[in-house]
Motif scaffolding. Sequence first.
Motif, PDB file in Angstrom:
ATOM      1  N   LYS A 169       0.790  -0.903   0.202  1.00  0.00           N
ATOM      2  CA  LYS A 169       0.160   0.022   0.091  1.00  0.00           C
ATOM      3  C   LYS A 169       0.486   1.589   0.269  1.00  0.00           C
ATOM      4  CE  LYS A 169      -3.484  -2.650   0.095  1.00  0.00           C
ATOM      5  NZ  LYS A 169      -2.150  -4.230   0.560  1.00  0.00           N
ATOM      6  N   ASP A 170       0.265   2.412  -0.658  1.00  0.00           N
ATOM      7  CA  ASP A 170       1.098   4.364   0.098  1.00  0.00           C
ATOM      8  C   ASP A 170       2.148   3.795   0.697  1.00  0.00           C
ATOM      9  OD1 ASP A 170       1.545   5.929  -0.501  1.00  0.00           O
ATOM     10  OD2 ASP A 170      -0.417   6.709  -1.005  1.00  0.00           O
ATOM     11  N   ALA A 171       2.977   4.039   0.630  1.00  0.00           N
ATOM     12  CA  ALA A 171       3.978   4.080   1.844  1.00  0.00           C
ATOM     13  C   ALA A 171       3.503   5.217   3.044  1.00  0.00           C
ATOM     14  CB  ALA A 171       5.395   4.048   1.614  1.00  0.00           C
ATOM     15  N   ASN A 172       2.899   6.517   2.427  1.00  0.00           N
ATOM     16  CA  ASN A 172       2.091   7.431   2.895  1.00  0.00           C
ATOM     17  C   ASN A 172       1.154   6.859   4.220  1.00  0.00           C
ATOM     18  OD1 ASN A 172       2.789  10.304   1.819  1.00  0.00           O
ATOM     19  ND2 ASN A 172       1.763   9.302   1.053  1.00  0.00           N
ATOM     20  N   PHE A 173       0.627   5.811   4.344  1.00  0.00           N
ATOM     21  CA  PHE A 173      -0.159   5.150   5.392  1.00  0.00           C
ATOM     22  C   PHE A 173       1.104   4.388   6.819  1.00  0.00           C
ATOM     23  CE2 PHE A 173      -3.306   4.033   1.862  1.00  0.00           C
ATOM     24  CZ  PHE A 173      -4.232   5.384   1.952  1.00  0.00           C
ATOM     25  N   LEU A 174       1.975   4.164   6.061  1.00  0.00           N
ATOM     26  CA  LEU A 174       2.728   3.372   6.725  1.00  0.00           C
ATOM     27  C   LEU A 174       3.616   4.455   7.543  1.00  0.00           C
ATOM     28  CD1 LEU A 174       4.020   0.595   7.877  1.00  0.00           C
ATOM     29  CD2 LEU A 174       5.870   0.924   6.421  1.00  0.00           C
ATOM     30  N   PHE A 175       3.629   5.961   7.455  1.00  0.00           N
ATOM     31  CA  PHE A 175       4.104   7.117   7.856  1.00  0.00           C
ATOM     32  C   PHE A 175       2.918   7.362   8.718  1.00  0.00           C
ATOM     33  CE2 PHE A 175       4.229  11.565   7.909  1.00  0.00           C
ATOM     34  CZ  PHE A 175       5.060  11.874   8.420  1.00  0.00           C
ATOM     35  N   LYS A 176       2.039   7.755   8.422  1.00  0.00           N
ATOM     36  CA  LYS A 176       1.105   7.967   9.260  1.00  0.00           C
ATOM     37  C   LYS A 176       0.633   7.025  10.486  1.00  0.00           C
ATOM     38  CE  LYS A 176      -1.421  10.702   5.889  1.00  0.00           C
ATOM     39  NZ  LYS A 176      -2.208  11.182   4.482  1.00  0.00           N
ATOM     40  N   LEU A 177       0.643   5.664  10.067  1.00  0.00           N
ATOM     41  CA  LEU A 177       0.633   4.863  11.218  1.00  0.00           C
ATOM     42  C   LEU A 177       1.857   4.653  11.780  1.00  0.00           C
ATOM     43  CD1 LEU A 177       0.001   2.276  12.392  1.00  0.00           C
ATOM     44  CD2 LEU A 177       1.048   0.989  11.421  1.00  0.00           C
ATOM     45  N   TYR A 178       3.063   5.161  11.998  1.00  0.00           N
ATOM     46  CA  TYR A 178       4.310   5.445  12.857  1.00  0.00           C
ATOM     47  C   TYR A 178       4.156   7.224  13.260  1.00  0.00           C
ATOM     48  CZ  TYR A 178       7.177   1.470  10.864  1.00  0.00           C
ATOM     49  OH  TYR A 178       7.848   0.677  10.130  1.00  0.00           O
ATOM     50  N   MET A 179       3.542   7.525  12.727  1.00  0.00           N
ATOM     51  CA  MET A 179       3.282   8.706  13.474  1.00  0.00           C
ATOM     52  C   MET A 179       1.997   8.579  14.918  1.00  0.00           C
ATOM     53  SD  MET A 179       5.496  11.357  12.490  1.00  0.00           S
ATOM     54  CE  MET A 179       4.759  12.749  12.941  1.00  0.00           C
ATOM     55  N   ALA A 180       1.477   8.443  14.093  1.00  0.00           N
ATOM     56  CA  ALA A 180       0.387   8.125  15.002  1.00  0.00           C
ATOM     57  C   ALA A 180       0.550   7.258  16.121  1.00  0.00           C
ATOM     58  CB  ALA A 180      -0.910   6.649  14.901  1.00  0.00           C
ATOM     59  N   LEU A 181       1.858   6.262  16.165  1.00  0.00           N
ATOM     60  CA  LEU A 181       2.384   4.824  16.976  1.00  0.00           C
ATOM     61  C   LEU A 181       3.355   6.075  18.155  1.00  0.00           C
ATOM     62  CD1 LEU A 181       2.530   1.621  14.723  1.00  0.00           C
ATOM     63  CD2 LEU A 181       0.805   2.579  17.316  1.00  0.00           C
ATOM     64  N   GLY A 182       3.687   7.415  17.572  1.00  0.00           N
ATOM     65  CA  GLY A 182       4.732   7.611  18.219  1.00  0.00           C
ATOM     66  C   GLY A 182       5.948   7.351  18.212  1.00  0.00           C
ATOM     67  N   GLN A 183       6.061   6.425  17.287  1.00  0.00           N
ATOM     68  CA  GLN A 183       7.007   5.695  16.252  1.00  0.00           C
ATOM     69  C   GLN A 183       8.062   6.478  15.735  1.00  0.00           C
ATOM     70  OE1 GLN A 183       7.086   2.209  14.878  1.00  0.00           O
ATOM     71  NE2 GLN A 183       5.891   1.762  17.339  1.00  0.00           N
ATOM     72  N   PHE A 184       8.662   7.747  16.287  1.00  0.00           N
ATOM     73  CA  PHE A 184       9.393   8.800  15.356  1.00  0.00           C
ATOM     74  C   PHE A 184      10.440   8.256  14.636  1.00  0.00           C
ATOM     75  CE2 PHE A 184       6.520  10.898  18.756  1.00  0.00           C
ATOM     76  CZ  PHE A 184       5.736  11.659  17.864  1.00  0.00           C
ATOM     77  N   GLY A 185      11.138   7.972  15.557  1.00  0.00           N
ATOM     78  CA  GLY A 185      12.799   7.205  14.007  1.00  0.00           C
ATOM     79  C   GLY A 185      12.118   5.791  13.082  1.00  0.00           C
ATOM     80  N   ASP A 186      10.915   6.030  13.697  1.00  0.00           N
ATOM     81  CA  ASP A 186      10.214   5.048  12.195  1.00  0.00           C
ATOM     82  C   ASP A 186       9.614   6.078  11.197  1.00  0.00           C
ATOM     83  OD1 ASP A 186      11.799   2.228  13.073  1.00  0.00           O
ATOM     84  OD2 ASP A 186       9.654   2.264  13.987  1.00  0.00           O
ATOM     85  N   ALA A 187       9.137   6.680  11.573  1.00  0.00           N
ATOM     86  CA  ALA A 187       8.742   7.535  10.597  1.00  0.00           C
ATOM     87  C   ALA A 187       9.508   8.248  10.038  1.00  0.00           C
ATOM     88  CB  ALA A 187       7.315   8.898  11.460  1.00  0.00           C
ATOM     89  N   ALA A 188      10.335   9.056  10.387  1.00  0.00           N
ATOM     90  CA  ALA A 188      11.288   9.730  10.201  1.00  0.00           C
ATOM     91  C   ALA A 188      11.779   8.857   9.134  1.00  0.00           C
ATOM     92  CB  ALA A 188      12.403  10.355  11.391  1.00  0.00           C
ATOM     93  N   HIS A 189      12.309   7.454   8.945  1.00  0.00           N
ATOM     94  CA  HIS A 189      13.116   6.794   8.516  1.00  0.00           C
ATOM     95  C   HIS A 189      12.010   6.809   7.261  1.00  0.00           C
ATOM     96  CE1 HIS A 189      15.912   4.041   6.035  1.00  0.00           C
ATOM     97  NE2 HIS A 189      14.573   2.933   6.306  1.00  0.00           N
ATOM     98  N   THR A 190      10.726   6.506   7.680  1.00  0.00           N
ATOM     99  CA  THR A 190       9.814   6.573   6.282  1.00  0.00           C
ATOM    100  C   THR A 190       9.285   7.804   5.039  1.00  0.00           C
ATOM    101  OG1 THR A 190       8.776   4.608   7.485  1.00  0.00           O
ATOM    102  CG2 THR A 190       7.039   5.713   5.704  1.00  0.00           C
ATOM    103  N   ALA A 191       9.143   8.760   6.671  1.00  0.00           N
ATOM    104  CA  ALA A 191       9.053   9.949   5.591  1.00  0.00           C
ATOM    105  C   ALA A 191      10.383  10.145   4.596  1.00  0.00           C
ATOM    106  CB  ALA A 191       9.280  11.262   6.541  1.00  0.00           C
ATOM    107  N   VAL A 192      11.639   9.634   4.894  1.00  0.00           N
ATOM    108  CA  VAL A 192      12.328   9.775   4.096  1.00  0.00           C
ATOM    109  C   VAL A 192      12.895   9.112   2.695  1.00  0.00           C
ATOM    110  CG1 VAL A 192      15.352   9.484   3.530  1.00  0.00           C
ATOM    111  CG2 VAL A 192      14.279  10.730   5.424  1.00  0.00           C
ATOM    112  N   ILE A 193      11.840   8.331   2.978  1.00  0.00           N
ATOM    113  CA  ILE A 193      11.590   6.976   1.721  1.00  0.00           C
ATOM    114  C   ILE A 193      10.262   7.447   1.148  1.00  0.00           C
ATOM    115  CG2 ILE A 193      10.655   4.935   1.401  1.00  0.00           C
ATOM    116  CD1 ILE A 193      12.491   3.347   4.153  1.00  0.00           C
ATOM    117  N   ILE A 194       9.192   7.940   1.580  1.00  0.00           N
ATOM    118  CA  ILE A 194       8.380   8.428   0.934  1.00  0.00           C
ATOM    119  C   ILE A 194       8.732  10.178  -0.291  1.00  0.00           C
ATOM    120  CG2 ILE A 194       6.263   9.898   1.059  1.00  0.00           C
ATOM    121  CD1 ILE A 194       5.805   7.862   3.417  1.00  0.00           C
ATOM    122  N   SER A 195       9.786  10.534   0.972  1.00  0.00           N
ATOM    123  CA  SER A 195       9.815  11.894   0.745  1.00  0.00           C
ATOM    124  C   SER A 195      11.035  12.188  -1.523  1.00  0.00           C
ATOM    125  CB  SER A 195      10.593  12.637   1.330  1.00  0.00           C
ATOM    126  OG  SER A 195      12.030  12.615   1.235  1.00  0.00           O
TER     127      SER A 195
END
Length: 1347
Positions: A1091-1117
């Motif tokens: 699925k769209d990686a944006n959903f994974l990014f939003k999941l990490y943000m919602a869970l407060g896993q900001f390191g994973d969210a940052a990594h995902t954000a870099v990939i998405i960007s």
Amino acid sequence: MKRMFSLKDRVHGSDAPITFQWQNILGNYLATAGQNHTVKIWDRHGQLEEEIHLSGVSTGLEWDKDGDVLCAICEKSNMLYMWDANQKKVIKIDSGAKDGLTFLCWSKTTLLLAIGTSKGNLILYDHKVGRKVSILGKHNRKIISGVWSMQNKVALSGADNSVTISDTTGKTIHQFSVRDLPTRIRFSEMKRGGGKNESGDNTVSAIVGKKTLFLYKLIDVDNVIELAFQPNYGKIEAYEWYGNGYIMIGFSNGYIIAISTFAKEIGQELFQLRDHHDYLSSIAISTSLNYAASCGDTSVRIHDLHDVTEVSAIISLEDEPKGLRSIDWTSDGQLLAVSSNRGNLHCYLTKLPILGDSYGTKLAYLTSLLEVTVVNQIEEEPATAVSIDIEPTFVACGPYHIAVGMNNRAWFYFLSDKESLKTCDKEYLETIRSMRLNSDYAAVLIGGKVQLHLIDQRIHSGIEERETKLFPEREDMGRAMCCALTNDFLIYGTDTGSLYFFYIEDWSQVNVFRHSVGIRSIYPDSCGGHVAFVDEKGDGFIYNPVNDSTFEIPSIPSNSRGLLWEHNVYDKGVFVAFDDANINTYIFNRESTQGSHVALIGTTHLPLNQKPLLLYNGSLTLQIASGKTTSMLLDTHSFISVPDGRDEMQVDRKKLEQAIALRRWREAWVICEALSAESNWYRLGAAALHALEVDLAVRVYRSLRDAGMVLALEKLRDVEDSNLLAGTLASYIGEFDLAQDLLLSSSQPLAALEMRRDLMHWDTALQLANTLDPDQIPFIAKEYAQQLEFTGNYTAALSHFEKGVMRKPDYKEHDEACAAGVARTSIRLGDIRRGVQLALQHPSRQLKKECGAILEGMRQFQESASLFEKGEYIDKAAAVYIKCKNWQKVGSLLPKITSLKIFLQYAKAKEADGKFTEAADAYHSARDYDSEVRIYLDHLRDPERAVHIVKEQGSIEGAKMVAKFFIKHGDYGSAIQFLVLSKCNDEAFQMAQQHGQMEIYADIIGDDATPEDFRSIAVHFENDKNHLLAGKFYAKCGEYPKALRHFLKCSSSDSNEALLMAIEAVASAKDSKLTRQLIDFLMGEADGVPKDANFLFKLYMALGQFGDAAHTAVIISKEEQNNGNYRVAHKLLFSMLRELKNRNIKVPAEMENNLLILHSYILVKDHVKRGNHLIAARMLIRVAENISKFPQHIVPILTTTVIECRRANLMRSSFSYAAMLMRPEYRNKIDPKYKKKIEDIVRKTGGNQEEEDERTTPCPYCGSELAETDLICPGCRNTLPYCVATGRHVTRDNLTNCPRCQFPAISSELQRYLDVEPSCPMCAERVSSDELIRIRNPEKIFGDIGA
């Protein structure tokens, strides 16, 4: 214990042990006998009084019952040696015995002497008549011990192991044999129990063979008792009967035990202790002291018979290494004699006569039989020991002298710093009963007279007429019973109740006080200003000779032994009275609201056999029997802390009460501070008022912040009239009757009237006004009437209101108040016409309201309403008009009515009359929206208006009615809406389920339902296969696994919305299993479709896993960047970076770098548009250096870079990137519009073009110069923050930040940027240039330069 004397140095010629006997009763003489054939008689001070020479070694030595005659016998002689203690002479009497005398014993009741011989014969000698009776063969062998009973029977034990009991004629009454040698035979009374005891000695006891104790009961001769003891105790050395049938036994191994002779307790040990380690030789019991003593080893141990297990005293005789042999007390227990195995004898003082006296703080007390100690511990004077000539019966103390005496003779001693000198001795006509001293005179009470004489007549030889005087001077004045002496006065009391004051300086009588009964004892204070006395009835009084007043001492002990005044200046007026058991503490309050009086403070237990001598600061100095003094703090003074600070004072309310009662204000203040309770301060304040201590009361109430009381007390500071002051203060503490009496006795009696008026004690105030100020009667009558009216006594109130009318122009307001009272009370008493007329004529609106309320209560509605209307109380008038159904009046008043209640009543009335429109309007005015809705639905048929009201006012009941209306008309959607609005969720749910309106119900219910409601909705949608809504409502009721399952089952059309809801549900669940499940789904693990990686990014943000969210954000960007969506990538990276910074999480370097490149690219377009080609060129150069991150637009970006560098005159850079475009992979992709121009740049320009170096600015960290667009300082190696407006690094002197995203910027550049486009180039939020604030202290961000 003090050693009185010792008899050493072979006082009887050898080191052999001696025998001794104290004189019975008096104990003035001690007789000793030893191996040198002499009996020596010593006085109680160790002085040899007489020496009797015997024919051989003494075999017996004993005093008669009264201690008048000492009899001694010896070996090889039949003579009796009798020494008469009164005549001091020796008489020899022939006993008539033919064999040696071995034993003698005096009767306890007569002068009959029993003498035993070596052959077992008995001789009875009557010393009174001189008659001897010989009884032969009483025993077969020599008689070794014996004793007389109180019934005058003699028990003898012989070497023939038998015991005989005989009468005074020698006739044998009882005889029995024992198994071994019987010794230490005794008579005593054995308790039988059961109430059958016979008084008198009924038992003979003896030690048999030093192993057993034999008890022979004369009343039960068949029941013989022989007691054996534990072998480890050793041999029986001694025993004594004591108490109520108890026996104390001493054993050779140092043990002492006690047994009872009660039948039920025979054979049981009451206690057992080991007094001596090696051996015990003797025990002795003093019945007068109730003490027991044992000797053994090299010590004597003394026990109190009340608690024998505790050792009261130990006498150590280290100078007797061979040990001790025998011990005995005098009859009075004063002296204890101990003999040793070396033939020595030591005498100790165990009890002194408790004789002592005080003068001021000086004490004189007997410390030995011939020594008086004088000490003043308060003034820290050294103690002085005064040796005296006799054993005194009294001690008197003065400032410079002491006196001791006995019988009719006294000795006087002068006290000096160095030594004490005997001044004189004086003999009086009769026995001295008591003596008192001052600096010059002695007052001696003898035979009903008081003799006042000079102590040292040599000093005052010139005033012979003042040398001596007897009081009373006449026989008709009675007999003197007591006397006291101060520095100025001789005070004495008589059996007729007279108290005389004799002024010594004028040598004349100055005052006489007559009491109703005889005076037993008197106790003046230190100056003689107040005298305490006790009369023959045992009652105590304080007498003031200045005004001849007396004050009773409450609860004084009936058998009072004495009274002591306190000598501490802070305890003025405090004294104690005591008997044998208790000490009562009193205070004489000279000033108080209750006048002068004596108050009992409390009681303290007086230890046994101790005599109070001095009271100072609550500490009582006591004389004890050992010749010492001890101190005891009275229980009433427990608030006084221990002087050496070893024991912290535990403060409590009791100690505060003690300090207040004793008027120790300083201590009371400290205790209040320690307790820190407001109630205690009020208690102290009230006590200060009672004591007339105005200054203290001001301090207390000031600390309480009671400004009113402080101001009132300040006015009393200068009041000199004691009655006025006391009366005013009594009124402050609520003692009003006392206050009235005091104020009436003062110089301002009107103050009593003012007090009663303030207290509203009107009857008393009227009585006082009638006497003191009749002009005040109308005013008091008015106030009294008001109170009577309030309490319901209307008849009396009307009478006083009428009395209060003055009809004077100056008192118009007063008369109006009285008239108002007349109106009210007249109505209440039934005179309605008069009351209403007065109320209408009265100018007061309030009166009309009051009278209207009274009439309403009396159901006189028409008159009540007219008064309310006249007084302009429109709402109240309308309410009363409604009660009498005067609708016309109500209608006319409606425009002026403000009361909702009136409107409601009016609306109900109009509804009842069928006027529904008017009723609806009235209900609306009354804010009864439910009733208004009902009218519109049921009567006016206007549902739109009803719906509008319900929605506007939020009425629950109205919503129910509207819902019922819509149900009735089949509009179920609207019905569900109003059922939810009326909180009827269950009914709404059932209706939605029945009529297929569940989606409408779900939309309406929103988030305001219960988990059960959400679960019901979810089940409904689950049954309908509506996975999206089923998951949504399962999530709302907290059932996240079911919710996620449904979200993942949603169709492709709902997938995006379902995934967002799934992310929210998983975040709320905080369940790792659900998180893993959703991640697997998003990664395509479940269906093979990522699925769209944006959903994974939003999941990490919602869970407060900001390191994973940052990594995902870099990939998405990167993905967005690769797809050419540069602004989307920029926005994503920026939001992620700001989130990480807000949570203080380190931002990955790759994220910061990607954001920098994207931001630099985004800035290009704006600056090209604004004509800032140099900035645009520099940013494009930065982008071109990272051209691989822009794969979709490599050629356009490079083309733009070449063009902008050319415009900015950066020819070398323009050529460099033009040459790059000529590469085969890019050449064909160049826009034809620019292709030829770029080829010309490469062909014609070449790479030798000059290019101006980039401008430099200082590093904000270290100050090193570097190019504007360089972001890494070569000096300090720090990564530099860049300006959001230009992409250049910031500087210290021109620094600001965006007020929205807080990103740094060059202040002037950002301001210039915002002037054209008022939005931040980084966060895109609207920002005005006026909001920018230049940072004045960049040191907080970058630190000091070079640091």
